[in-house]
Design an enzyme around this catalytic site. Structure first.
Site, PDB file in Angstrom:
ATOM      1  N   SER A 117      -3.304  -3.582  -0.690  1.00 34.19           N
ATOM      2  CA  SER A 117      -2.227  -4.297  -0.031  1.00 34.19           C
ATOM      3  C   SER A 117      -2.641  -5.749   0.219  1.00 34.19           C
ATOM      4  O   SER A 117      -3.771  -6.003   0.632  1.00 34.19           O
ATOM      5  CB  SER A 117      -1.914  -3.600   1.295  1.00 34.19           C
ATOM      6  OG  SER A 117      -1.013  -4.381   2.036  1.00 34.19           O
ATOM      7  N   GLY A 151       0.808  -1.221   0.000  1.00 33.42           N
ATOM      8  CA  GLY A 151       0.000   0.000   0.000  1.00 33.42           C
ATOM      9  C   GLY A 151       0.839   1.266   0.000  1.00 33.42           C
ATOM     10  O   GLY A 151       0.546   2.218  -0.730  1.00 33.42           O
ATOM     11  N   THR A 152       1.872   1.282   0.817  1.00 37.91           N
ATOM     12  CA  THR A 152       2.691   2.497   0.918  1.00 37.91           C
ATOM     13  C   THR A 152       3.355   2.835  -0.412  1.00 37.91           C
ATOM     14  O   THR A 152       3.325   3.979  -0.864  1.00 37.91           O
ATOM     15  CB  THR A 152       3.746   2.318   2.026  1.00 37.91           C
ATOM     16  OG1 THR A 152       3.073   2.135   3.266  1.00 37.91           O
ATOM     17  CG2 THR A 152       4.654   3.523   2.125  1.00 37.91           C
ATOM     18  N   CYS A 184      -0.071   6.316  23.530  1.00 40.14           N
ATOM     19  CA  CYS A 184       1.001   5.547  24.131  1.00 40.14           C
ATOM     20  C   CYS A 184       1.335   4.269  23.378  1.00 40.14           C
ATOM     21  O   CYS A 184       2.368   3.682  23.608  1.00 40.14           O
ATOM     22  CB  CYS A 184       0.670   5.251  25.580  1.00 40.14           C
ATOM     23  SG  CYS A 184       0.753   6.751  26.560  1.00 40.14           S
TER      24      CYS A 184
END
Lengths: 402, 328
Positions: A202, A74-75, A328
């Protein structure tokens, strides 16, 4: 400790289907040939790659198999689409995208703004994650090179009205790209009848392997290859083909296509039961995203006054895998940009938990979450200074903020 | 998944002293809005002895925030207020067997809650001056706010100096590009405000990043940006090895420590601050920061700088502990 594992983080990645693994294995061993080669070793592999392309074409409803360019995921597809749009349209130097896109789009846009002087318009969303269509209309002009809106959001599952959005881009003479990484294999896609020019997907989000993906490029779209090298993928993506990955993605696409119609309502029913029951059993919690246009497999529930990582750690101890929009878990110290864009207050955004289903989930999985979740929430709220007894301790706790 | 120690897990899954302390007479409430952490520390202090008899906490935060809060209560129970005030965030992290760098702010929150609780007991107003930003250097836990402050206060204009002052980028060096970005942005602002001349400002892309990786520089120390600063090449083993290896009597050791403190005082005084040697206990040096050093955001760096210099000069594992009052 032998707790039954429950995997509800399928928007992060999915288990590779055993049929996919089996289909891939020969391409590591006897079918090792390079599909570009003239000899028999290559020819057979070339034929298999063609079949995989056709299977993916069927899942996407694309008109031609050569509209599919295999990439590393995908990237890469997202980056290639944006870069190509700017290079192929030198007279247009503006990009329109949204504030809730995946980092693969947002970071690439930021980079293009810095290195190529591209002007980037970020379209905002409302409290349900729906795009501000008016702002989008106003941003469109004869300077717009490309519009890129995700088909469905990875955190909330909110689905964008892609046909309408793409139509507006076409009216302005701009290219339209969609990051459909979360949509492909989860909802029907018919590219023959959707005015999308480019689409990213992806493999590992639909029970295929990691490291393989594709960029759909509509026939006739001017495309400049991002990677320079050999003539693979008709000169649109250089580099020897990842043949085991391509074969795996083909089989994954075939299975997804065959099961889509029956899987969707079944998965949605599991998701809906989890969502409804959790909201019944746990107060001060709400669903984020657009309840009327959402992926069937995704729910994002914000539990107020507690923090996501703490919830995930306790869920993990009960065998349950989910994910969180909390700061976090990412190490970034800030809650997810998607939660912030929707204006979710930080006491809730940090406690947003995403459960994402796949066809492999069962009723027992939902039962297991329902069994432990109310206690986990109650336990953490007992620890929270924002909570007292049965409800939020409004106004009583006012810490000095840094 | 974070690489939490067993101790962190233990204090998260089974936290000690969680809940409301109804007869608390010292309460500290602190939070970091960016991170979404908030902590309410409740202490029961004996008014006669100023000894902390009981402590409880409530925390909105991640696993390590809850564990840090619980660890803090365990650390302070039984201590007098003055003893408790000597605790630093590092003590909390150490108690837990360490925290991931991204999570060190959880221990800082505990430290701040304790300061706030004691101030509350003594009827003082406690103001937080801790700034947070995106974590830049993961090896040494240096965030953007800390870098900006160090760059501004010390008028830093090179990557190298930033590393000397803050340690950021001094280990794995994968964050050098990010540090360059902060440095360039900060310098640009400083030029606009007339703090540094335009030609001194750092501009990203004008130095070879590959050349910045630390090389031995025994012969040549980098040019200091201001004349009161002598860089401590903490990465240079050669300098350390070349230093004399003294065998000191207790008297000599304390005298040497005194001398070193006297040497650093002029630099502090020039910035309106000062420090005072309170006590030496083994290798622990109690130092009282005074004047502008009190509440200075860089006081931790000052302490670290004094410690580095003491270690270098005495060749002993000196630890500098900032204290509030001389003697106790």
């Amino acid at each position: 400790m032998s707790v039954r594992p429950v995997y509800l983080d399928n928007n992060a990645t999915t288990r590779v289907d055993p049929r996919v693994v089996e289909a891939m294995l020969p391409y590591f061993t006897e079918q090792f040939g390079n599909p570009s080669s003239m000899h028999a070793f290559g020819a057979k592999v070339g034929g298999s790659v063609r079949e995989a392309r056709e299977k993916l074409q069927a899942l996407l409803g694309a008109a031609h198999d050569h509209e599919i360019v295999f990439t590393s995921g995908g990237t890469e597809s997202d980056n290639a689409a944006l870069i190509s749009a700017l290079e192929a349209n030198p007279l247009r130097a503006e990009i329109i995208t949204s504030v809730v896109e995946h980092p693969a789009i947002l970071s690439a846009c930021e980079h293009l703004a810095k290195t190529r002087g591209a002007k980037v318009h970020h379209i905002g969303v409302d409290a349900h994650g729906r795009l501000d269509i008016e702002a989008y209309r106003k941003a469109l002009s004869d300077k717009t090179a490309i519009v890129s809106f995700m088909w469905a959001n990875n955190e909330t599952g909110t689905i964008n009205p892609i046909s309408e959005l793409a139509g507006l881009a076409k009216d302005a003479g701009a290219l339209f790209h969609t990051d459909a990484v979360q949509a492909v294999g989860k909802i029907p896609i018919d590219l023959r009848n959707t005015p999308v020019d480019m689409l990213s997907l992806s493999g590992h989000k639909l029970h295929g392997p990691k490291g393989i993906g594709a960029l759909y490029v509509r026939r006739g779209t001017r495309f400049k290859s991002m990677l320079k090298g050999g003539h693979q993928e008709r000169g649109r993506r250089a580099g020897t083909e990842n043949t085991p990955g391509i074969i795996g993605l083909g089989v994954a696409a075939e299975i997804a296509h065959q099961n889509l119609e029956s899987d969707m309502p079944r998965i949605a029913a599991l998701r809906d039961r989890l969502e409804k029951s959790l909201l019944q059993r746990v107060g001060n919690a709400f669903v984020t995203g657009d309840p009327h246009a959402r992926l069937p497999n995704t729910t994002s529930i914000a539990f107020e006054y507690i923090e996501g990582e703490a919830i995930l750690l306790l869920l993990n101890r009960a065998g349950i895998a989910a994910s969180s929009g909390s700061a976090c878990t990412s190490g970034s110290l800030e809650p997810s940009h998607v939660m912030r864009a929707m204006g979710i207050p930080y006491t809730a955004a940090h406690g947003a938990i995403r459960f994402s289903f796949s066809r492999e989930n069962t009723k027992e999985d939902v039962d297991q979450v329902l069994e432990v979740m109310p206690d986990i929430i109650a336990r953490l709220r007992e620890l929270s200074p924002f909570w007292s007894g049965e409800g939020p301790s409004t106004g009583a706790f006012q810490p000095t903020y840094a | 998944m974070w690489d939490y120690t067993d101790k962190v897990k233990e204090y998260f899954f089974e936290p000690k002293n969680a809940g409301v302390l109804s007869d608390a007479n010292a309460i500290g409430e602190v939070g970091a809005i960016a991170c979404g952490d908030a902590l309410k520390l409740m202490l029961k202090v004996d008014p006669g002895t100023e000894r902390i008899e009981n402590a409880k906490f409530q925390t909105f935060g991640c696993g390590s925030a809850i564990a840090s809060s619980s660890a803090l209560t365990e650390l302070v129970i039984g201590k007098t207020l003055d003893e408790a005030l000597k605790l630093t965030n590092a003590d909390i992290a150490d108690f837990l067997g360490g925290l991931p760098p991204e999570k060190m702010h959880c221990s800082v929150m505990g430290y701040e809650a304790l300061q706030a609780a004691v101030a509350n007991y003594r009827g003082e107003e406690w103001a937080d001056d801790h700034e947070e930003g995106a974590l830049i250097c993961k090896c040494f836990g240096v965030d953007e706010g800390m870098l900006e402050t160090a760059i501004r206060v010390n008028k830093l204009t090179t990557l190298e100096m930033v590393t000397f002052y803050t340690k950021a980028g001094g280990s794995c060096a994968t964050c050098l590009e990010a540090i360059e970005g902060v440095l360039a942005r900060s310098n640009e602002k400083m030029v606009a405000e007339g703090i540094i001349p335009a030609e001194a400002a750092f501009v990203a892309g004008q130095v070879e990043v590959s050349g910045v990786i630390r090389k031995p520089q025994a012969a040549k120390a980098p040019a200091p940006v201001s004349d009161d600063f002598v860089p401590l090449d903490i990465f240079n083993e050669e300098i350390r090895a070349a230093a004399p290896q003294p065998k000191l009597t207790t008297f000599q050791r304390i005298k040497l420590i005194e001398d070193v403190i006297e040497e650093v005082r002029p630099a502090l005084q020039r910035d309106g601050g000062d420090c005072e040697l309170v006590d030496v206990d083994g290798n622990n040096v109690m130092l009282k920061l005074t004047g502008a050093c009190i509440n200075c955001q860089l006081s931790a760096m000052t302490v670290a700088g004094v410690q580095e210099r003491l270690v270098e000069r005495t060749r002993l594992p000196i630890r500098v502990i900032p204290v509030k009052a001389p003697g106790h």
